[in-house]
Design an enzyme around this catalytic site. Structure first.
Site, mmCIF file in Angstrom:
data_model
loop_
_atom_site.group_PDB
_atom_site.id
_atom_site.type_symbol
_atom_site.label_atom_id
_atom_site.label_comp_id
_atom_site.label_asym_id
_atom_site.label_seq_id
_atom_site.Cartn_x
_atom_site.Cartn_y
_atom_site.Cartn_z
ATOM 1 N N ASN A 47 31.588 32.449 48.236
ATOM 2 C CA ASN A 47 32.539 31.675 47.575
ATOM 3 C C ASN A 47 33.129 30.642 48.712
ATOM 4 O O ASN A 47 33.971 29.727 48.237
ATOM 5 C CB ASN A 47 34.081 32.512 47.618
ATOM 6 C CG ASN A 47 33.807 33.573 46.666
ATOM 7 O OD1 ASN A 47 33.178 33.517 45.539
ATOM 8 N ND2 ASN A 47 34.389 34.743 46.751
ATOM 9 N N HIS A 133 43.727 38.399 38.752
ATOM 10 C CA HIS A 133 43.017 39.184 39.878
ATOM 11 C C HIS A 133 43.803 40.493 40.226
ATOM 12 O O HIS A 133 44.795 40.605 39.777
ATOM 13 C CB HIS A 133 43.280 38.354 41.042
ATOM 14 C CG HIS A 133 42.252 38.841 42.189
ATOM 15 N ND1 HIS A 133 42.957 39.434 43.143
ATOM 16 C CD2 HIS A 133 40.964 38.679 42.595
ATOM 17 C CE1 HIS A 133 41.890 39.734 44.165
ATOM 18 N NE2 HIS A 133 40.750 39.224 43.733
ATOM 19 N N GLU A 175 45.650 32.966 36.889
ATOM 20 C CA GLU A 175 44.931 32.131 38.083
ATOM 21 C C GLU A 175 44.443 30.696 37.314
ATOM 22 O O GLU A 175 44.641 30.517 36.428
ATOM 23 C CB GLU A 175 43.573 32.830 38.066
ATOM 24 C CG GLU A 175 43.895 34.134 38.692
ATOM 25 C CD GLU A 175 42.735 34.945 39.044
ATOM 26 O OE1 GLU A 175 41.737 34.397 39.837
ATOM 27 O OE2 GLU A 175 42.315 36.075 38.535
ATOM 28 N N SER A 179 38.390 34.467 38.566
ATOM 29 C CA SER A 179 37.324 35.004 39.723
ATOM 30 C C SER A 179 36.082 35.523 38.969
ATOM 31 O O SER A 179 34.943 35.542 39.765
ATOM 32 C CB SER A 179 38.000 35.737 40.747
ATOM 33 O OG SER A 179 38.446 36.832 40.046
ATOM 34 N N ASP A 204 47.713 31.592 40.799
ATOM 35 C CA ASP A 204 46.801 31.643 42.167
ATOM 36 C C ASP A 204 45.676 30.801 41.637
ATOM 37 O O ASP A 204 44.868 31.186 40.896
ATOM 38 C CB ASP A 204 46.562 33.189 42.048
ATOM 39 C CG ASP A 204 45.532 33.630 43.030
ATOM 40 O OD1 ASP A 204 44.913 32.940 43.517
ATOM 41 O OD2 ASP A 204 45.423 34.754 43.242
ATOM 42 N N HIS A 207 40.431 29.716 43.707
ATOM 43 C CA HIS A 207 38.992 29.207 43.423
ATOM 44 C C HIS A 207 39.047 27.829 42.757
ATOM 45 O O HIS A 207 38.017 27.322 42.435
ATOM 46 C CB HIS A 207 38.411 30.051 42.187
ATOM 47 C CG HIS A 207 38.237 31.578 42.672
ATOM 48 N ND1 HIS A 207 37.036 32.127 43.450
ATOM 49 C CD2 HIS A 207 39.090 32.645 42.521
ATOM 50 C CE1 HIS A 207 37.178 33.127 43.729
ATOM 51 N NE2 HIS A 207 38.256 33.679 43.261
ATOM 52 N N LYS A 236 37.902 30.397 50.339
ATOM 53 C CA LYS A 236 36.813 29.730 49.364
ATOM 54 C C LYS A 236 36.367 28.425 49.529
ATOM 55 O O LYS A 236 35.666 28.053 50.323
ATOM 56 C CB LYS A 236 37.467 29.968 47.717
ATOM 57 C CG LYS A 236 37.187 31.368 47.314
ATOM 58 C CD LYS A 236 38.277 32.249 47.756
ATOM 59 C CE LYS A 236 38.162 33.642 46.972
ATOM 60 N NZ LYS A 236 39.370 34.335 47.632
#
Length: 385
Positions: A47, A133, A175, A179, A204, A207, A236
């Site tokens: 990541n 997540h 998110e 992910s 969130d 990423h 990440k």
């Protein structure tokens, strides 16, 4: 049933489903290459999207921070563990992302758990994207609030669920970039749906931060959205570890009083905060822009090549490029075949992803070279024969 019988039964079920997780010990697991048992693999499971974990400027900053502060913080930030290094990082994050306050946490998992546990009461409702997540969904399950899940990226269904009678307050959860699928949430539409029902939105962006948007400011900034609660993690795009919650002044003060993960955990080492400040400087500068451009080229190169093969892809334009293969045994066999050809790829299986969607979770980074992408595509082509 005894304790041992319960444990053995659960483990046997995982093994029977080809879903048993193991950890492989590696000599080095970040960067372009991964080393294990004397072999070197091209690493497509990291990541570390911008390749910053080994950036000399950031490594040097951590070393200098350790020389100044030592290697640990010595306590909770509420006691003696909040240093000038932590303060400087929080202020830089808030300025970068356009929020009044930032609060540091030891991990993204801890940040998500802390915020949801501190905010939600028994009369409240959480409405979360069904593919959120595990840290978000577990926190929601453990909170006293009611949990409802809306269809993935479906703002209309979010609006419907938020519109149902609720005695308390409501929190929408999603998110920025997912992910496992690597696709992006329609944050503007989700935020509009939340505001229509007087709910807050928690995003969130683990990423997306550092990787997308102007100066790497992430998914929300890229889409012109400022959610009430923004969680960013540093393991990440920033190449280090830890997390922060971006929020208003009153919310930050509230979390300082009631977020138990923040109050009762030893804070991150000050040297880590120094390294993160250095990482932020790289991301916001010319080097960061060049790395994001290189990563974008790799993503386009991979998607062009893999589209010619008989694999199912997700709608991902991010560094996460899942190749959906369906059943667990096939995912495991393909991952092993790729490793035999020098490509380190992870097979992701239920319960991490829904049944029938076992996949190769490929992650591309700025540390890769174009020939790495081509070699990976050649190996995938062979697997289709």
């Amino acid at each position: 049933m005894t304790w041992q019988a319960r444990i053995n039964s659960a483990l046997d079920k995982r093994r029977a489903a080809d879903a048993f997780r193991v950890r492989g010990v590696v000599e080095n697991g970040v960067g372009r290459f991964l080393s294990r048992e004397g072999r070197r693999f091209c690493n497509f499971s990291s990541n570390d999207y911008l390749g910053l974990s080994q950036h000399p400027q950031i490594v040097r900053a951590w070393q200098q921070g350790a020389e100044r502060y030592g290697v640990g913080s010595g306590g909770s930030g509420h006691v003696s563990g909040y240093t000038t290094a932590h303060q400087a990082l929080e202020e830089a994050l808030a300025d970068w992302l356009g929020y009044p306050r930032a609060l540091l946490f030891i991990s993204g998992f801890a940040a998500n758990q802390a915020v949801i546990a501190a905010l939600m009461g028994k009369d409240d409702r959480i409405v979360a994207d069904r593919l959120s997540h595990a840290s978000l969904l577990e926190a929601a399950h453990l909170s006293p609030a009611q949990l409802r899940r809306f269809a993935h990226n479906d703002a209309a269904q979010l609006n419907v669920l938020l519109g149902k009678p609720c005695a308390g307050l409501q929190l929408a959860v999603t998110e920025g970039i997912f992910s496992m699928d690597g696709d992006s949430a329609p944050l503007a539409a989700l935020h509009d749906a939340a505001k229509q029902q007087n709910a807050w939105l928690l995003v969130d962006d683990a990423h997306g931060i550092g990787v997308t948007g102007e100066e790497g400011r992430g998914s929300a900034y890229q889409q012109g959205v400022r959610p009430e609660l923004l969680v960013v993690t540093f393991g990440k795009g920033l190449g280090v570890s830890g997390a922060a919650v971006l929020c208003s002044e009153p919310v930050a003060d509230y979390l300082m009083q009631f977020a138990r993960h923040l109050i009762y955990s030893t804070s991150m080492p000050p040297a880590q905060a120094v390294a993160l400040s250095a990482s932020l400087d790289v991301i916001r500068g010319e080097d960061g822009a060049e790395r994001r451009a290189r990563l974008a080229e790799h993503i386009q190169r991979f998607r062009r090549g893999v589209s010619e093969l008989s694999f199912r892809l997700t709608d991902s334009r991010s560094a996460i490029q899942p190749v959906i293969v369906g059943e667990n045994p096939r995912a495991l066999a393909l991952a092993q075949m790729l490793r035999e050809r020098g490509q380190w790829v992870s097979a992701i299986r239920p319960p991490t992803v829904p049944p029938g969607t076992a996949r190769l979770r490929l992650t591309l980074t700025a540390a890769h070279e174009p020939q790495d992408i081509d070699t990976l595509l050649e190996a995938l082509h062979v697997s289709c024969q």
